[in-house]
Design a protein around this motif. Sequence first.
Motif, PDB file in Angstrom:
ATOM      1  N   GLU A  54       0.832  -1.200   0.000  1.00  0.00           N
ATOM      2  CA  GLU A  54       0.000   0.000   0.000  1.00  0.00           C
ATOM      3  C   GLU A  54       0.870   1.256   0.000  1.00  0.00           C
ATOM      4  O   GLU A  54       0.553   2.238  -0.675  1.00  0.00           O
ATOM      5  N   LEU A  55       1.961   1.233   0.743  1.00  0.00           N
ATOM      6  CA  LEU A  55       2.873   2.376   0.783  1.00  0.00           C
ATOM      7  C   LEU A  55       3.596   2.550  -0.541  1.00  0.00           C
ATOM      8  O   LEU A  55       3.748   3.670  -1.028  1.00  0.00           O
ATOM      9  N   THR A  56       4.025   1.448  -1.132  1.00  0.00           N
ATOM     10  CA  THR A  56       4.725   1.503  -2.415  1.00  0.00           C
ATOM     11  C   THR A  56       3.829   2.102  -3.493  1.00  0.00           C
ATOM     12  O   THR A  56       4.292   2.888  -4.323  1.00  0.00           O
ATOM     13  N   ASP A  57       2.548   1.766  -3.473  1.00  0.00           N
ATOM     14  CA  ASP A  57       1.607   2.285  -4.466  1.00  0.00           C
ATOM     15  C   ASP A  57       1.465   3.803  -4.390  1.00  0.00           C
ATOM     16  O   ASP A  57       1.166   4.451  -5.394  1.00  0.00           O
ATOM     17  N   LEU A  58       1.677   4.392  -3.218  1.00  0.00           N
ATOM     18  CA  LEU A  58       1.550   5.841  -3.054  1.00  0.00           C
ATOM     19  C   LEU A  58       2.631   6.612  -3.807  1.00  0.00           C
ATOM     20  O   LEU A  58       2.462   7.782  -4.121  1.00  0.00           O
ATOM     21  N   LEU A  59       3.758   5.959  -4.084  1.00  0.00           N
ATOM     22  CA  LEU A  59       4.870   6.625  -4.760  1.00  0.00           C
ATOM     23  C   LEU A  59       4.988   6.230  -6.224  1.00  0.00           C
ATOM     24  O   LEU A  59       5.814   6.781  -6.951  1.00  0.00           O
ATOM     25  N   GLY A  60       4.167   5.288  -6.686  1.00  0.00           N
ATOM     26  CA  GLY A  60       4.296   4.734  -8.031  1.00  0.00           C
ATOM     27  C   GLY A  60       4.189   5.745  -9.153  1.00  0.00           C
ATOM     28  O   GLY A  60       4.911   5.657 -10.142  1.00  0.00           O
ATOM     29  N   ASP A  61       3.299   6.732  -9.030  1.00  0.00           N
ATOM     30  CA  ASP A  61       3.120   7.701 -10.117  1.00  0.00           C
ATOM     31  C   ASP A  61       3.773   9.052  -9.831  1.00  0.00           C
ATOM     32  O   ASP A  61       3.564  10.012 -10.560  1.00  0.00           O
ATOM     33  N   LEU A  62       4.556   9.138  -8.791  1.00  0.00           N
ATOM     34  CA  LEU A  62       5.245  10.382  -8.455  1.00  0.00           C
ATOM     35  C   LEU A  62       6.354  10.633  -9.468  1.00  0.00           C
ATOM     36  O   LEU A  62       7.225   9.793  -9.663  1.00  0.00           O
ATOM     37  N   PRO A  63       6.318  11.798 -10.163  1.00  0.00           N
ATOM     38  CA  PRO A  63       7.361  12.072 -11.157  1.00  0.00           C
ATOM     39  C   PRO A  63       8.745  12.106 -10.517  1.00  0.00           C
ATOM     40  O   PRO A  63       8.890  12.472  -9.354  1.00  0.00           O
ATOM     41  N   ALA A  64       9.744  11.734 -11.302  1.00  0.00           N
ATOM     42  CA  ALA A  64      11.125  11.742 -10.806  1.00  0.00           C
ATOM     43  C   ALA A  64      11.555  13.179 -10.518  1.00  0.00           C
ATOM     44  O   ALA A  64      11.104  14.111 -11.180  1.00  0.00           O
ATOM     45  N   PRO A  65      12.433  13.375  -9.529  1.00  0.00           N
ATOM     46  CA  PRO A  65      12.904  14.731  -9.240  1.00  0.00           C
ATOM     47  C   PRO A  65      13.724  15.265 -10.405  1.00  0.00           C
ATOM     48  O   PRO A  65      14.353  14.502 -11.140  1.00  0.00           O
ATOM     49  N   PRO A  66      13.717  16.599 -10.589  1.00  0.00           N
ATOM     50  CA  PRO A  66      14.505  17.168 -11.684  1.00  0.00           C
ATOM     51  C   PRO A  66      15.996  16.941 -11.455  1.00  0.00           C
ATOM     52  O   PRO A  66      16.462  16.944 -10.323  1.00  0.00           O
ATOM     53  N   ARG A  67      16.722  16.753 -12.562  1.00  0.00           N
ATOM     54  CA  ARG A  67      18.173  16.546 -12.457  1.00  0.00           C
ATOM     55  C   ARG A  67      18.826  17.862 -12.104  1.00  0.00           C
ATOM     56  O   ARG A  67      18.479  18.905 -12.631  1.00  0.00           O
ATOM     57  N   GLN A  68      19.800  17.791 -11.208  1.00  0.00           N
ATOM     58  CA  GLN A  68      20.518  18.994 -10.801  1.00  0.00           C
ATOM     59  C   GLN A  68      21.837  19.075 -11.543  1.00  0.00           C
ATOM     60  O   GLN A  68      22.439  18.056 -11.876  1.00  0.00           O
ATOM     61  N   ALA A  69      22.271  20.308 -11.772  1.00  0.00           N
ATOM     62  CA  ALA A  69      23.561  20.523 -12.413  1.00  0.00           C
ATOM     63  C   ALA A  69      24.665  20.059 -11.474  1.00  0.00           C
ATOM     64  O   ALA A  69      24.520  20.128 -10.250  1.00  0.00           O
ATOM     65  N   PRO A  70      25.777  19.557 -12.003  1.00  0.00           N
ATOM     66  CA  PRO A  70      26.861  19.111 -11.140  1.00  0.00           C
ATOM     67  C   PRO A  70      27.394  20.272 -10.304  1.00  0.00           C
ATOM     68  O   PRO A  70      27.419  21.418 -10.737  1.00  0.00           O
ATOM     69  N   VAL A  71      27.801  19.944  -9.092  1.00  0.00           N
ATOM     70  CA  VAL A  71      28.317  20.940  -8.161  1.00  0.00           C
ATOM     71  C   VAL A  71      29.832  21.009  -8.316  1.00  0.00           C
ATOM     72  O   VAL A  71      30.506  19.994  -8.356  1.00  0.00           O
ATOM     73  N   ARG A  72      30.366  22.229  -8.374  1.00  0.00           N
ATOM     74  CA  ARG A  72      31.801  22.400  -8.587  1.00  0.00           C
ATOM     75  C   ARG A  72      32.365  23.395  -7.580  1.00  0.00           C
ATOM     76  O   ARG A  72      31.655  24.179  -6.981  1.00  0.00           O
ATOM     77  N   GLY A  73      33.656  23.360  -7.442  1.00  0.00           N
ATOM     78  CA  GLY A  73      34.418  24.356  -6.689  1.00  0.00           C
ATOM     79  C   GLY A  73      34.013  24.500  -5.240  1.00  0.00           C
ATOM     80  O   GLY A  73      33.853  23.526  -4.515  1.00  0.00           O
ATOM     81  N   ARG A  74      33.835  25.757  -4.828  1.00  0.00           N
ATOM     82  CA  ARG A  74      33.582  26.081  -3.424  1.00  0.00           C
ATOM     83  C   ARG A  74      32.280  25.439  -2.928  1.00  0.00           C
ATOM     84  O   ARG A  74      32.209  24.963  -1.806  1.00  0.00           O
ATOM     85  N   GLU A  75      31.233  25.442  -3.764  1.00  0.00           N
ATOM     86  CA  GLU A  75      29.956  24.854  -3.375  1.00  0.00           C
ATOM     87  C   GLU A  75      30.118  23.356  -3.079  1.00  0.00           C
ATOM     88  O   GLU A  75      29.538  22.834  -2.127  1.00  0.00           O
TER      89      GLU A  75
END
Length: 187
Positions: A54-75
């Motif tokens: 029942e818990l797994t079904d709640l996440l089945g149609d949730l869109p994937a999170p947006p891809r983030q740009a790679p983190v570089r340098g100080r960040e």
Amino acid sequence: MAAANSGPLVLRASDADRENVIEALRNGAAEGRLSHDTFLHRVSIALRARRVQELTDLLGDLPAPPRQAPVRGREFVLRAVGWWSAFTTDLQAAWQRPRQARLMLPRGDQTVLRIGRSPDCDLTLPDPTVSWLHAELRRTGDGWEVGDAGSKNGTRVNGWRVGSGLVVRPGDCVTFGRTALRVVDRD
């Protein structure tokens, strides 16, 4: 209890399973992948869910999170330091937290394990919130079931109140009054 070959294995949802799903729903709502009304509806379903499916079904149609740009340098350095700091804080807290006592499932011919404050019990718990005869652990086929013996402060398995009987498996948390024990198998 049903026979071992009677159908597919149904896993009971634990509080940790619910918390993980609610956290994923919360993140989805915060990132705009889930409407507020849908979030509230699914959280209420998650809180009532009895099975992992029942818990797994709640996440089945949730869109994937947006891809983030790679983190570089100080960040990158700041994130790495933050992660390491959080990791060492969690590790230190876990190390200092007292270990949860274990309830080892009996082997051999024993079919009933009586639990309570009485010295006549098979498992004596010296806690004033535990009744004289608090609960019984009974062998049922190839598993074990815990049943409350009319205790005043109750018996719980993974937070769920136990009545006449509830199946317990290794990894479950069983609470007698205020005494919490982690179920483990001898193997």
